[in-house]
Scaffold this active site. Structure first.
Site, PDB file in Angstrom:
ATOM      1  N   SER A 186       0.871  -1.181   0.000  1.00  0.00           N
ATOM      2  CA  SER A 186       0.000   0.000   0.000  1.00  0.00           C
ATOM      3  C   SER A 186       0.906   1.227   0.000  1.00  0.00           C
ATOM      4  CB  SER A 186      -0.945  -0.008   1.197  1.00  0.00           C
ATOM      5  OG  SER A 186      -0.237  -0.152   2.398  1.00  0.00           O
TER       6      SER A 186
ATOM      7  N   GLU B  77       1.234   5.620   0.567  1.00  0.00           N
ATOM      8  CA  GLU B  77       0.644   6.799   1.228  1.00  0.00           C
ATOM      9  C   GLU B  77       1.034   8.101   0.511  1.00  0.00           C
ATOM     10  OE1 GLU B  77       0.941   6.750   5.521  1.00  0.00           O
ATOM     11  OE2 GLU B  77       1.564   8.854   5.497  1.00  0.00           O
TER      12      GLU B  77
ATOM     13  N   ASP C  55      -1.539  15.263  15.734  1.00  0.00           N
ATOM     14  CA  ASP C  55      -0.745  16.172  16.567  1.00  0.00           C
ATOM     15  C   ASP C  55      -1.289  17.577  16.405  1.00  0.00           C
ATOM     16  OD1 ASP C  55       1.221  14.399  17.614  1.00  0.00           O
ATOM     17  OD2 ASP C  55       2.051  14.269  15.588  1.00  0.00           O
TER      18      ASP C  55
ATOM     19  N   PHE D 189      12.289  14.832  10.017  1.00  0.00           N
ATOM     20  CA  PHE D 189      11.132  13.951  10.266  1.00  0.00           C
ATOM     21  C   PHE D 189      11.384  13.089  11.499  1.00  0.00           C
ATOM     22  CE2 PHE D 189       9.518  13.418   5.591  1.00  0.00           C
ATOM     23  CZ  PHE D 189       9.058  14.720   5.618  1.00  0.00           C
TER      24      PHE D 189
ATOM     25  N   HIS E 133       3.842  -0.952   3.745  1.00  0.00           N
ATOM     26  CA  HIS E 133       3.154   0.312   3.448  1.00  0.00           C
ATOM     27  C   HIS E 133       4.242   1.360   3.228  1.00  0.00           C
ATOM     28  CE1 HIS E 133      -0.009   3.409   3.858  1.00  0.00           C
ATOM     29  NE2 HIS E 133       0.877   4.110   4.545  1.00  0.00           N
TER      30      HIS E 133
HETATM   31  P1  FAD Z   1      -2.606   7.450  20.105  1.00  0.00           P
HETATM   32  O1  FAD Z   1      -2.687   6.013  19.806  1.00  0.00           O
HETATM   33  O2  FAD Z   1      -3.804   8.096  20.726  1.00  0.00           O
HETATM   34  O3  FAD Z   1      -1.337   7.657  21.068  1.00  0.00           O
HETATM   35  C1  FAD Z   1      -0.793   8.957  21.309  1.00  0.00           C
HETATM   36  C2  FAD Z   1      -0.012   8.967  22.620  1.00  0.00           C
HETATM   37  O4  FAD Z   1      -0.919   8.898  23.747  1.00  0.00           O
HETATM   38  C3  FAD Z   1       0.937   7.801  22.825  1.00  0.00           C
HETATM   39  O5  FAD Z   1       2.045   8.265  23.553  1.00  0.00           O
HETATM   40  C4  FAD Z   1       0.132   6.799  23.653  1.00  0.00           C
HETATM   41  O6  FAD Z   1       0.958   5.965  24.453  1.00  0.00           O
HETATM   42  C5  FAD Z   1      -0.732   7.718  24.500  1.00  0.00           C
HETATM   43  N1  FAD Z   1      -2.090   7.166  24.705  1.00  0.00           N
HETATM   44  C6  FAD Z   1      -2.847   6.520  23.778  1.00  0.00           C
HETATM   45  N2  FAD Z   1      -4.059   6.205  24.294  1.00  0.00           N
HETATM   46  C7  FAD Z   1      -4.079   6.665  25.558  1.00  0.00           C
HETATM   47  C8  FAD Z   1      -5.057   6.673  26.588  1.00  0.00           C
HETATM   48  N3  FAD Z   1      -6.259   6.145  26.386  1.00  0.00           N
HETATM   49  N4  FAD Z   1      -4.726   7.238  27.770  1.00  0.00           N
HETATM   50  C9  FAD Z   1      -3.505   7.804  27.973  1.00  0.00           C
HETATM   51  N5  FAD Z   1      -2.534   7.826  27.023  1.00  0.00           N
HETATM   52  C10 FAD Z   1      -2.812   7.288  25.823  1.00  0.00           C
HETATM   53  N6  FAD Z   1      -0.716  12.601  11.892  1.00  0.00           N
HETATM   54  C11 FAD Z   1      -1.553  13.486  11.288  1.00  0.00           C
HETATM   55  O7  FAD Z   1      -1.813  14.572  11.835  1.00  0.00           O
HETATM   56  N7  FAD Z   1      -2.122  13.193  10.073  1.00  0.00           N
HETATM   57  C12 FAD Z   1      -1.919  12.009   9.440  1.00  0.00           C
HETATM   58  O8  FAD Z   1      -2.460  11.792   8.348  1.00  0.00           O
HETATM   59  C13 FAD Z   1      -1.056  11.049  10.057  1.00  0.00           C
HETATM   60  N8  FAD Z   1      -0.834   9.839   9.493  1.00  0.00           N
HETATM   61  C14 FAD Z   1      -0.084   8.902  10.166  1.00  0.00           C
HETATM   62  C15 FAD Z   1       0.049   7.617   9.632  1.00  0.00           C
HETATM   63  C16 FAD Z   1       0.795   6.641  10.282  1.00  0.00           C
HETATM   64  C17 FAD Z   1       0.895   5.257   9.695  1.00  0.00           C
HETATM   65  C18 FAD Z   1       1.454   6.962  11.511  1.00  0.00           C
HETATM   66  C19 FAD Z   1       2.291   5.935  12.213  1.00  0.00           C
HETATM   67  C20 FAD Z   1       1.317   8.239  12.052  1.00  0.00           C
HETATM   68  C21 FAD Z   1       0.550   9.209  11.408  1.00  0.00           C
HETATM   69  N9  FAD Z   1       0.354  10.487  11.941  1.00  0.00           N
HETATM   70  C22 FAD Z   1      -0.469  11.408  11.309  1.00  0.00           C
HETATM   71  C23 FAD Z   1       1.051  10.889  13.178  1.00  0.00           C
HETATM   72  C24 FAD Z   1       0.188  10.633  14.430  1.00  0.00           C
HETATM   73  O9  FAD Z   1      -0.999  11.392  14.367  1.00  0.00           O
HETATM   74  C25 FAD Z   1       1.029  11.051  15.633  1.00  0.00           C
HETATM   75  O10 FAD Z   1       2.081  10.145  15.819  1.00  0.00           O
HETATM   76  C26 FAD Z   1       0.259  11.273  16.926  1.00  0.00           C
HETATM   77  O11 FAD Z   1       1.134  11.901  17.860  1.00  0.00           O
HETATM   78  C27 FAD Z   1      -0.253  10.002  17.588  1.00  0.00           C
HETATM   79  O12 FAD Z   1      -1.306   9.478  16.921  1.00  0.00           O
HETATM   80  P2  FAD Z   1      -1.856   8.011  17.337  1.00  0.00           P
HETATM   81  O13 FAD Z   1      -3.070   7.778  16.557  1.00  0.00           O
HETATM   82  O14 FAD Z   1      -0.764   7.033  17.276  1.00  0.00           O
HETATM   83  O15 FAD Z   1      -2.232   8.336  18.872  1.00  0.00           O
END
Ligand code: FAD
Length: 281
Positions: free
Chosen positions: A9, A11, A102, A212, A262
């Site tokens: 896939s 991106e 973020d 990055f 990916h």
């Molecule tokens: P989460 O899974 O919510 O985790 C974030 C942090 O909070 C971690 O440190 C985790 O340990 C902690 N945490 C999680 N759940 C809880 C909880 N319930 N209670 C307390 N702490 C918790 N960013 C963008 O803005 N746009 C994009 O399109 C984008 N695409 C991405 C694609 C991929 C494949 C990846 C790997 C990252 C991408 N990101 C993108 C970056 C991502 O949004 C950031 O890394 C962000 O900081 C974390 O997102 P997450 O969904 O992993 O968060």
């Protein structure tokens, strides 16, 4: 050969101009020769690239390929997320990358008490409102998320997303395959059995890679960093080394059990195509 049954896939990020959009159509055409499962499109937190992401997703669907929009939940209210998901559903989207996102620095955007705070809450919302309409991908961090309180805490938080209903995961990029295999072993120990797909970053510029990696917490091994640095502006040598390193890592990942790959294309087909061809795709 493993590449015959392991899919790929790719991106993209939304472009800002019509010229960029036209270039991206050509890039996707080049990459579609590898028969991808889907093309995904990133999205800025708080809906900052909403129009561009929707346009890119529509373009991908028009090309007859499955599109997976990234959906960062931070800065959006649940009702805004549901509205966006309804729009995606009507367009024919059936695949999502569910993320926290973020908060963009200097945006003035903050944690909204009524909004969602973590990706597991987004997965729960999608499942509650849309059942199995969407295949949900979540992010995984073999070298741990930069804001994680501890490795164990981060693993638990990843497991939380899976238990909430994630169907598969895509990792942050890494250059250390052992970190990936260790992560997969660890989460399997918690009963996680969804596919965890390595996210692959092709290196085309040392300074871009350093920028990055600082932001996302991906480690560049010392030997690789020093070697890339020693090439200074010699982009040909940087690309040659990067191609070897990344292709060798992909070969090992596929050989030792990664379910697919990916690619973070950065909207370019060149390096990614060469890696895929070298892998036998
Ligand atoms: P989460 O899974 O919510 O985790 C974030 C942090 O909070 C971690 O440190 C985790 O340990 C902690 N945490 C999680 N759940 C809880 C909880 N319930 N209670 C307390 N702490 C918790 N960013 C963008 O803005 N746009 C994009 O399109 C984008 N695409 C991405 C694609 C991929 C494949 C990846 C790997 C990252 C991408 N990101 C993108 C970056 C991502 O949004 C950031 O890394 C962000 O900081 C974390 O997102 P997450 O969904 O992993 O968060």
């Amino acid at each position: 050969m493993y590449t015959q049954h392991k899919k790929l896939s790719f991106e993209f990020f939304p472009t800002r101009t019509e010229e960029g959009r036209a270039k991206q159509v050509i890039t996707r055409k080049q990459l579609s020769q590898f028969n991808p499962t889907f093309f995904s499109c990133t999205s800025g937190a708080g809906g900052t690239t909403r129009a561009g992401t929707l346009q890119t997703v529509q373009d991908i669907l028009n090309e007859g390929i499955a599109a997976a929009p990234h959906l960062p939940c931070i800065g959006l209210l649940p009702e805004e997320i549901i509205e966006l998901l309804n729009e995606y559903k009507t367009m024919g989207v059936r695949h999502l990358v569910a993320l926290r996102g973020d908060i963009p620095s200097g945006s003035g955007m903050g944690f909204d008490a009524q909004g969602l705070h973590y990706a597991n809450e987004l997965v729960e919302l999608v499942k509650t409102e849309f059942g199995d309409t969407f295949h949900i991908e979540v992010a995984a961090y073999p070298e741990y998320h930069p804001q994680a309180r501890s490795a164990t805490d981060d693993l638990n938080n990843f497991v939380r997303k899976v238990k909430a209903g994630a169907d598969s995961a895509i990792t942050q990029y890494f250059f250390n395959a052992d970190a990936y295999f260790r992560f997969v072993d660890d989460v399997q120990g918690y009963g996680v059995d969804i596919p965890i797909v390595p996210g692959i970053m092709p290196i085309d510029s040392f300074s871009k890679l350093m920028r990055f990696s600082d932001m996302c917490g991906a480690e560049i091994p010392r030997w690789l960093r020093l070697k890339l640095q020693s090439y200074a502006d010699d982009t040909a040598s940087i690309k040659a080394l990067a191609l070897d390193v990344v292709t060798e890592m992909c070969e090992r990942l596929l050989r030792e059990g990664a379910p697919s790959l990916h690619f973070y294309t950065l909207n370019q087909a060149g390096l990614v195509s060469t890696i895929c061809q070298r892998l036998g795709y």
